[in-house]
Write an enzyme that holds these catalytic residues in place. Structure first.
Site, PDB file in Angstrom:
ATOM      1  N   SER A  23       0.835  -1.212   0.000  1.00 48.32           N
ATOM      2  CA  SER A  23       0.000   0.000   0.000  1.00 48.32           C
ATOM      3  C   SER A  23       0.865   1.255   0.000  1.00 48.32           C
ATOM      4  O   SER A  23       0.332   2.366  -0.005  1.00 48.32           O
ATOM      5  CB  SER A  23      -0.947   0.006   1.215  1.00 48.32           C
ATOM      6  OG  SER A  23      -0.226  -0.131   2.421  1.00 48.32           O
ATOM      7  N   ASN A 110      -2.370  -2.359  12.895  1.00 45.85           N
ATOM      8  CA  ASN A 110      -3.825  -2.220  12.799  1.00 45.85           C
ATOM      9  C   ASN A 110      -4.333  -0.960  13.491  1.00 45.85           C
ATOM     10  O   ASN A 110      -5.173  -0.251  12.951  1.00 45.85           O
ATOM     11  CB  ASN A 110      -4.519  -3.455  13.380  1.00 45.85           C
ATOM     12  CG  ASN A 110      -4.170  -4.717  12.605  1.00 45.85           C
ATOM     13  OD1 ASN A 110      -3.541  -4.637  11.544  1.00 45.85           O
ATOM     14  ND2 ASN A 110      -4.559  -5.873  13.122  1.00 45.85           N
ATOM     15  N   SER A 277     -13.704  24.561 -29.200  1.00 45.04           N
ATOM     16  CA  SER A 277     -13.764  23.278 -29.900  1.00 45.04           C
ATOM     17  C   SER A 277     -12.629  23.215 -30.905  1.00 45.04           C
ATOM     18  O   SER A 277     -12.206  24.243 -31.431  1.00 45.04           O
ATOM     19  CB  SER A 277     -15.114  23.157 -30.602  1.00 45.04           C
ATOM     20  OG  SER A 277     -15.013  22.264 -31.698  1.00 45.04           O
ATOM     21  N   LYS A 283     -17.710  27.604 -30.839  1.00 36.29           N
ATOM     22  CA  LYS A 283     -18.042  26.975 -29.562  1.00 36.29           C
ATOM     23  C   LYS A 283     -17.331  27.599 -28.367  1.00 36.29           C
ATOM     24  O   LYS A 283     -16.178  27.987 -28.438  1.00 36.29           O
ATOM     25  CB  LYS A 283     -17.688  25.486 -29.598  1.00 36.29           C
ATOM     26  CG  LYS A 283     -18.571  24.646 -30.504  1.00 36.29           C
ATOM     27  CD  LYS A 283     -20.028  24.552 -30.038  1.00 36.29           C
ATOM     28  CE  LYS A 283     -20.208  23.587 -28.908  1.00 36.29           C
ATOM     29  NZ  LYS A 283     -20.115  22.193 -29.349  1.00 36.29           N
ATOM     30  N   ASN A 285     -17.393  26.096 -24.580  1.00 37.14           N
ATOM     31  CA  ASN A 285     -17.971  25.004 -23.801  1.00 37.14           C
ATOM     32  C   ASN A 285     -17.708  25.165 -22.296  1.00 37.14           C
ATOM     33  O   ASN A 285     -16.643  25.615 -21.893  1.00 37.14           O
ATOM     34  CB  ASN A 285     -17.397  23.664 -24.264  1.00 37.14           C
ATOM     35  CG  ASN A 285     -17.727  23.367 -25.715  1.00 37.14           C
ATOM     36  OD1 ASN A 285     -18.775  23.801 -26.213  1.00 37.14           O
ATOM     37  ND2 ASN A 285     -16.845  22.671 -26.396  1.00 37.14           N
ATOM     38  N   GLN A 322      -7.414  -2.395   3.671  1.00 37.07           N
ATOM     39  CA  GLN A 322      -6.401  -1.571   3.003  1.00 37.07           C
ATOM     40  C   GLN A 322      -7.012  -0.842   1.789  1.00 37.07           C
ATOM     41  O   GLN A 322      -6.509   0.175   1.351  1.00 37.07           O
ATOM     42  CB  GLN A 322      -5.229  -2.461   2.560  1.00 37.07           C
ATOM     43  CG  GLN A 322      -4.106  -1.732   1.872  1.00 37.07           C
ATOM     44  CD  GLN A 322      -2.840  -2.577   1.788  1.00 37.07           C
ATOM     45  OE1 GLN A 322      -2.173  -2.772   2.799  1.00 37.07           O
ATOM     46  NE2 GLN A 322      -2.519  -3.086   0.632  1.00 37.07           N
TER      47      GLN A 322
HETATM   48  N1  ARG Z   1      -1.174  -1.404   4.982  1.00 30.50           N
HETATM   49  C1  ARG Z   1      -2.153  -1.842   5.905  1.00 30.50           C
HETATM   50  C2  ARG Z   1      -3.489  -1.158   5.624  1.00 30.50           C
HETATM   51  O1  ARG Z   1      -3.479  -0.182   4.982  1.00 30.50           O
HETATM   52  C3  ARG Z   1      -1.735  -1.565   7.300  1.00 30.50           C
HETATM   53  C4  ARG Z   1      -2.267  -2.508   8.307  1.00 30.50           C
HETATM   54  C5  ARG Z   1      -1.752  -3.847   8.049  1.00 30.50           C
HETATM   55  N2  ARG Z   1      -2.058  -4.769   9.097  1.00 30.50           N
HETATM   56  C6  ARG Z   1      -1.908  -6.094   8.916  1.00 30.50           C
HETATM   57  N3  ARG Z   1      -2.187  -6.828   9.904  1.00 30.50           N
HETATM   58  N4  ARG Z   1      -1.494  -6.585   7.782  1.00 30.50           N
HETATM   59  O2  ARG Z   1      -4.523  -1.602   6.047  1.00 30.50           O
END
Ligand code: ARG
Length: 454
Positions: A23, A110, A277, A283, A285, A322
């Protein structure tokens, strides 16, 4: 690079899996919040004696350096890291050694990600509120110049009754006023700290959740650790508020597009906010308004995406979550850009008061006022309504407008008609006389209400 959890595994993950799982490309925008959260956590660990004061200070110093380097652009995100949380911890440990490994005591990604996202969105809420206020300001500015500019008010897109342009604009002001309070509401419920919920079940360490909540500007900690790490209601609430903002901007866009058409020619957008245009030289727009209308679908999609991610998710954290970030970031970015472009587009819009007035003259939009005239002279409204229907039919058949139809002709429909009728059914009078609360005649109160919000 060896994974943090390599001990448990017998072989490294596939590169495809790593890329799929990562991510960092989109959560790197939360680096500031991530570092601030870690600083508050480290300070609390030190204050509670969970790590030494000295270690806490070393960690905080290290984090401070990382923040500075990221702000200044001298530190690059390492694509090998799974997310922003891993990246910051990795750099910290590279810089301060083993002490860095103490930071993640009594914490999990988390609760960390939940804290980061709440803080990030809290800041965005403030920016969105500012942008809404600015747009309300532009609406007030235009409305103030058009308190006497008469145009037809429509129902079913048929000319209905005369109103002023200021009144029409103020309607959008009211929608945005509610948007402002909706964002405020969402921000209020968002502002509780999940930090200390840890992975899902809290911790056996003597942490002080009030201290971290306070240090990070939250109103207090979330009260259930499972809920703390798995709640994304605040994303849904913000997405709904953003969707409604987009609904309002989209309706406004639609009217601007319509009003700018050659058929209406009620307004003309400034050249700076229109395009030409590539083939048709004549035109001009309303691309900005059209794009806003189009982007509304995207934001609705983001809301639907978020709701669908959450539906059926068992407690507590699941990796599905995520997927919250791309939806909410896209919606926030999109709505902000739309609000941003709308403000100067409205502020510089030129109003063709003549065209509006002519449209108002042509649609029998004072018919209700003729009926009201007869009511004032003693007729029941339904009876008056019927007579005026016949008068309108007669006007259409004889190709004339009620404003100039001779009194003698009026009197063939009812002997209650007298010379004072003409003053009563002038468009200006129709608008001015409408002073029931919220009507065009109360525009000053409406604008004062809006002014108060900005
Ligand atoms: N990159 C994760 C998210 O955006 C962070 C939390 C990940 N936690 C895990 N137990 N894999 O949710």
């Amino acid at each position: 690079m060896e994974k943090m959890w390599a001990g448990r595994f017998t072989k490294p993950s596939d590169q495809l899996a790593d890329d799929f799982n990562s991510s960092l490309p989109f959560d790197c925008r939360m680096y500031r919040q991530d570092i601030q959260g870690s600083m508050a956590h480290a300070a609390m660990l030190g204050a509670q004696g969970i790590i030494t004061k000295q270690d806490a200070d070393t960690i905080i110093d290290g984090l401070d350096g990382i923040l500075r380097d990221l702000d200044e652009g001298t530190l690059d995100f390492d694509p090998a890291c799974e997310d922003i949380h891993m990246f910051v911890e990795q750099v910290l440990t590279q810089r301060i050694g083993d002490t860095g490994k103490r930071l993640h005591t009594a914490r999990s990604r988390n609760d960390q990600v939940a804290v980061d996202l709440r803080m990030y969105l809290r800041d965005e809420c403030n920016e969105i509120k500012d942008l809404i206020r600015k747009l309300i300001g532009a609406i007030i500015g235009q409305a103030a110049q058009h308190k006497e500019t008469i145009l037809p008010g429509y129902t079913h897109l048929q000319r209905a009754q005369p109103i002023t342009f200021a009144h029409h604009l103020a309607a959008y002001g009211m929608m945005l006023a509610r948007d402002l309070s909706r964002i405020e509401d969402a921000a209020k419920r968002m502002n509780r700290s999940p930090l200390g919920s840890c992975a899902l079940a809290g911790t056996t360490y003597p942490i002080d959740r009030n201290a971290t909540a306070e240090a990070l500007g939250f109103d207090g900690p979330c009260l259930n650790s499972l809920d703390g790490v798995s709640d994304r209601d605040y994303c849904v609430e913000l997405l709904s508020a953003l969707s409604l903002i987009m609904t309002h901007l989209s309706r406004f866009s639609e009217e601007i597009i319509l009003w700018s058409s050659w058929e209406f020619r009620f307004v003309e957008l400034d050249d700076a906010y229109t395009t030409g245009s590539s083939i048709m030289p004549q035109k001009k727009n309303s691309d900005m308004a059209e794009l806003v209308r189009g982007k509304t679908g995207r934001v609705y999609g983001d809301l639907m995406g978020m709701l669908t991610v959450l539906k059926g998710l068992p407690l507590a954290y699941n990796k599905d979550m995520q997927e919250d970030k791309e939806c909410i970031f896209d919606a926030v970015d999109t709505a902000k850009k739309c609000l941003e472009i709308f403000t100067p587009m409205i502020a510089t819009m030129r109003v063709n008061a003549d065209r509006m007035y002519r449209a108002a003259q042509e649609g029998f939009i004072n018919a209700t006022d003729i009926a009201d005239y007869l009511v004032r002279k003693g007729l029941p409204f339904r009876t008056a309504y019927k007579i005026v229907g016949q008068i309108v039919g007669h006007c259409i058949a004889t190709n004339q407008v009620p404003d100039t139809m001779p009194l003698a002709e009026y009197q063939t429909f009812s002997d209650l008609f007298a010379e004072d009728l003409y003053e009563d059914i002038k468009l200006e009078t129709c608008v001015k006389k409408r002073i029931s609360q919220g009507a065009p005649g109360t525009i000053d109160q409406q604008l004062a209400y809006l002014q108060n919000l900005i």
